[in-house]
Design a protein around this motif. Structure first.
Motif, mmCIF file in Angstrom:
data_model
loop_
_atom_site.group_PDB
_atom_site.id
_atom_site.type_symbol
_atom_site.label_atom_id
_atom_site.label_comp_id
_atom_site.label_asym_id
_atom_site.label_seq_id
_atom_site.Cartn_x
_atom_site.Cartn_y
_atom_site.Cartn_z
ATOM 1 N N ASN A 6 1.375 -1.163 -0.165
ATOM 2 C CA ASN A 6 -0.250 -0.113 -0.041
ATOM 3 C C ASN A 6 1.003 0.562 0.612
ATOM 4 N N ALA A 7 1.954 1.078 -0.144
ATOM 5 C CA ALA A 7 3.333 2.629 -0.789
ATOM 6 C C ALA A 7 3.667 2.220 -1.672
ATOM 7 N N VAL A 8 4.454 3.385 -1.904
ATOM 8 C CA VAL A 8 5.650 3.482 -3.353
ATOM 9 C C VAL A 8 6.667 4.426 -2.376
ATOM 10 N N VAL A 9 8.016 3.920 -2.758
ATOM 11 C CA VAL A 9 9.759 4.466 -2.696
ATOM 12 C C VAL A 9 9.593 5.328 -4.077
ATOM 13 N N VAL A 10 9.748 6.627 -4.284
ATOM 14 C CA VAL A 10 10.281 6.954 -5.941
ATOM 15 C C VAL A 10 10.485 8.059 -5.564
ATOM 16 N N SER A 11 12.175 8.702 -5.855
ATOM 17 C CA SER A 11 12.146 9.636 -5.956
ATOM 18 C C SER A 11 11.273 10.587 -6.847
ATOM 19 N N TYR A 12 11.476 12.204 -6.585
ATOM 20 C CA TYR A 12 10.650 12.964 -7.421
ATOM 21 C C TYR A 12 10.902 12.392 -9.012
ATOM 22 N N ALA A 13 12.768 12.494 -8.889
ATOM 23 C CA ALA A 13 13.061 13.048 -10.586
ATOM 24 C C ALA A 13 12.182 11.537 -11.121
ATOM 25 N N THR A 14 12.612 10.581 -10.758
ATOM 26 C CA THR A 14 11.902 8.791 -11.162
ATOM 27 C C THR A 14 10.530 9.283 -11.404
ATOM 28 N N ASP A 40 -0.870 9.270 2.029
ATOM 29 C CA ASP A 40 0.369 10.332 2.849
ATOM 30 C C ASP A 40 1.552 9.963 2.791
ATOM 31 N N ALA A 41 2.173 11.110 2.959
ATOM 32 C CA ALA A 41 3.895 11.096 3.021
ATOM 33 C C ALA A 41 4.786 10.335 4.081
ATOM 34 N N VAL A 42 5.098 9.449 4.472
ATOM 35 C CA VAL A 42 6.570 8.777 5.354
ATOM 36 C C VAL A 42 7.303 9.503 5.059
ATOM 37 N N LYS A 43 8.030 10.549 6.041
ATOM 38 C CA LYS A 43 9.852 10.074 5.871
ATOM 39 C C LYS A 43 10.438 8.875 6.137
ATOM 40 N N ILE A 44 11.295 8.734 5.635
ATOM 41 C CA ILE A 44 12.238 7.993 5.528
ATOM 42 C C ILE A 44 13.955 8.614 5.224
ATOM 43 N N SER A 46 15.997 10.865 4.364
ATOM 44 C CA SER A 46 15.764 11.701 2.778
ATOM 45 C C SER A 46 14.731 11.312 1.827
ATOM 46 N N ALA A 47 14.078 9.537 2.174
ATOM 47 C CA ALA A 47 13.447 9.651 1.209
ATOM 48 C C ALA A 47 11.944 9.841 1.436
ATOM 49 N N THR A 48 11.314 9.311 1.122
ATOM 50 C CA THR A 48 9.258 9.501 1.052
ATOM 51 C C THR A 48 8.806 8.452 0.856
ATOM 52 N N ALA A 49 7.416 7.482 1.560
ATOM 53 C CA ALA A 49 6.919 6.552 1.039
ATOM 54 C C ALA A 49 5.844 7.473 0.809
ATOM 55 N N TYR A 50 4.981 7.300 -0.002
ATOM 56 C CA TYR A 50 3.712 7.808 -0.202
ATOM 57 C C TYR A 50 2.788 6.490 0.091
ATOM 58 N N GLN A 62 -2.791 1.839 22.255
ATOM 59 C CA GLN A 62 -3.199 2.968 22.901
ATOM 60 C C GLN A 62 -2.570 4.381 22.016
ATOM 61 N N ASN A 63 -2.859 4.249 21.035
ATOM 62 C CA ASN A 63 -2.699 4.636 19.530
ATOM 63 C C ASN A 63 -1.439 5.738 19.744
ATOM 64 N N GLN A 64 -0.343 4.939 20.074
ATOM 65 C CA GLN A 64 0.669 5.868 20.268
ATOM 66 C C GLN A 64 1.312 6.274 18.821
ATOM 67 N N ARG A 65 1.335 7.097 17.906
ATOM 68 C CA ARG A 65 1.752 6.274 16.783
ATOM 69 C C ARG A 65 3.399 7.097 16.572
ATOM 70 N N LYS A 66 4.513 5.908 17.391
ATOM 71 C CA LYS A 66 6.202 6.052 17.195
ATOM 72 C C LYS A 66 6.534 5.499 15.797
ATOM 73 N N TYR A 67 6.297 4.199 14.989
ATOM 74 C CA TYR A 67 6.804 3.737 14.644
ATOM 75 C C TYR A 67 5.770 2.999 13.186
ATOM 76 N N ALA A 68 5.997 2.668 12.397
ATOM 77 C CA ALA A 68 5.387 2.130 10.872
ATOM 78 C C ALA A 68 6.571 1.255 10.671
ATOM 79 N N LYS A 69 5.713 -0.165 10.245
ATOM 80 C CA LYS A 69 6.086 -1.217 9.534
ATOM 81 C C LYS A 69 5.157 -1.584 8.582
ATOM 82 N N PHE A 70 5.638 -1.606 7.140
ATOM 83 C CA PHE A 70 4.731 -1.715 5.532
ATOM 84 C C PHE A 70 5.641 -2.159 4.962
ATOM 85 N N SER A 71 5.157 -2.233 3.953
ATOM 86 C CA SER A 71 5.714 -3.236 2.864
ATOM 87 C C SER A 71 5.558 -2.359 1.385
ATOM 88 N N ALA A 72 6.355 -2.157 1.054
ATOM 89 C CA ALA A 72 6.432 -0.656 0.007
ATOM 90 C C ALA A 72 7.095 -1.304 -1.489
#
Length: 123
Positions: A6-14, A40-44, A46-50, A62-72
């Motif tokens: 549910n995510a893609v990591v890609v530079s603006y140039a690409t 949503d844009a998630v910073k990794i 200097s890269a960004t995952a959309y 307890q709805n703490q949003r500290k870390y995310a784990k996902f496939s991209a």
């Protein structure tokens, strides 16, 4: 994005190269998708995952949003790689070294004792 991600990591140039659009056009499109809550844009670093459906991967107790784990899906373009990257890919590999039990591993510039006949297995 891929069929199983549910995510893609890609530079603006690409992104611009793949879609054949200018950077301002890509930036406006991404901004519109973010504003309308499609991605949503998630910073990794200097890269960004959309990401789509951010609530799926920002889950914790307890709805703490500290870390995310996902496939991209990660998209890299040859046009963004350094020249050395392609030079290394032309290097012929003759074998893959395998370390076995009893082998000594040398990983840097450490000083080694000179070889000795005692090191030889003469049995």
């Amino acid at each position: 994005m891929g069929k199983t991600t549910n995510a893609v990591v890609v530079s603006y140039a690409t992104l611009c190269e793949v879609l054949q659009v200018s950077r301002p056009t890509a930036a406006r499109a991404v901004k519109k998708l973010k504003t309308d809550c499609w991605v949503d844009a998630v910073k990794i670093g200097s890269a960004t995952a959309y990401c789509v459906n951010e609530r799926v991967f920002w889950q914790s107790r307890q709805n703490q949003r500290k870390y995310a784990k996902f496939s991209a899906t990660v998209i890299a373009a040859g046009s963004e790689q350094e020249k050395e990257f392609f030079d290394r890919s032309k290097t012929k590999l003759t074998y893959i070294p395998v370390i076995q039990a009893g082998d000594s591993v040398v990983t840097g510039n450490e000083k080694l004792d000179p070889p000795d006949q005692g090191d030889l297995d003469l049995t």
